[in-house]
Design an enzyme around this catalytic site. Structure first.
Site: not given
Ligand SMILES: [Fe+2]
Length: 254
Positions: A129, A189, A170, A124
């Site tokens: 990111h 993700s 996010e 993730h």
């Protein structure tokens, strides 16, 4: 660009990534996660994400070495992927963002939970990111977010700012060439989250700061509403608007 800010609130969370301790099974889980995500990512990720992925030369078949990623990332935007021990409280997390050091977990999910982990893992954090941190405007936005949040103690204001983080970093979307593309890590993700949005399971509204501030975060269900920017300048500008409102005494409520 200064990257030598001393970390105080987050210092106790910093760890080394013990790269040699990853097993062949873990490298193979990473490779499988990347293999599963790439077809959708190539087609539906924002251009800026794909550019960052290429710039950082994220590995397809082995777990990423965070120091090697930072060597490529830092000269470009000042950001680093810094290994941390796990979940961090707000002040420590914001301090690291303000210092352009992304708190990055080093553990990896197991093969029995390929699709979902309750807490972020290295897939993730790095796959989701870190590529965006190679984009200059996004990089500046995220550092500014950390600077603004690190000066605030009022939980109600921080909760509103958390909504901004959620619907951009996010779960952010961007309109490019007439299509909706994903840049938020939770979409990048996760096949389930991303497919839900791309199949039209969720209303996509034009990004508008007031609407984002009015939309609570729900972590335990698929999204009903997400927001699409037209350019990363919008979220960069939004942080400056928020900062001046907070400086004038606003609590960001209706
Ligand atoms: Fe995340």
């Amino acid at each position: 660009m200064s990257t030598t800010v001393e970390l105080t609130k987050s210092a106790s969370y910093l760890i080394e990534q013990d790269y040699d301790s990853y097993t062949e099974e873990q490298h193979s889980v990473w490779a499988e996660l990347v293999r599963r995500r790439m077809p959708q990512i190539r087609e539906h990720a924002a251009l800026e994400y794909l550019d960052g992925f290429e710039c950082l030369q994220l590995p397809y078949d082995r777990l990423p070495n965070l120091a090697a990623i930072s060597v490529r990332l830092q000269p470009r935007t000042g950001w680093r992927a810094t290994p941390v021990s796990g979940f961090m409280p707000g002040p420590a997390f914001f301090e690291m963002l303000a210092a352009r050091r992304f708190p990055t977990t080093t553990w990896l999910r197991s093969r029995d939970s390929m699709e979902y982990t309750p807490e972020p893992d290295i897939f993730h954090d790095v796959f989701g990111h870190v590529p965006m941190h190679a984009h200059h405007v996004f990089a500046d936005f995220l550092a500014h977010y950390g600077q603004v949040c690190s000066r605030i103690e009022d939980e109600a204001i921080l909760e509103r700012l958390g909504r901004v983080f959620w619907y951009t970093v996010e779960f952010g979307l961007i309109r490019q060439g007439g299509d909706i593309k994903v840049y938020g890590s939770g979409l990048i993700s996760s096949d389930g989250e991303c497919s839900h949005v791309l199949r039209g399971g969720c209303e996509v509204r034009r990004f508008e700061l007031e609407a984002v501030l009015r939309t609570p975060v729900k972590v335990d269900e698929m999204h009903h509403l997400l927001f699409a920017i037209e350019s990363f300048d919008e979220i960069y500008d939004a942080m400056h608007v928020l900062e001046s409102r907070i400086n004038r005494g606003s609590r960001l409520e209706d």
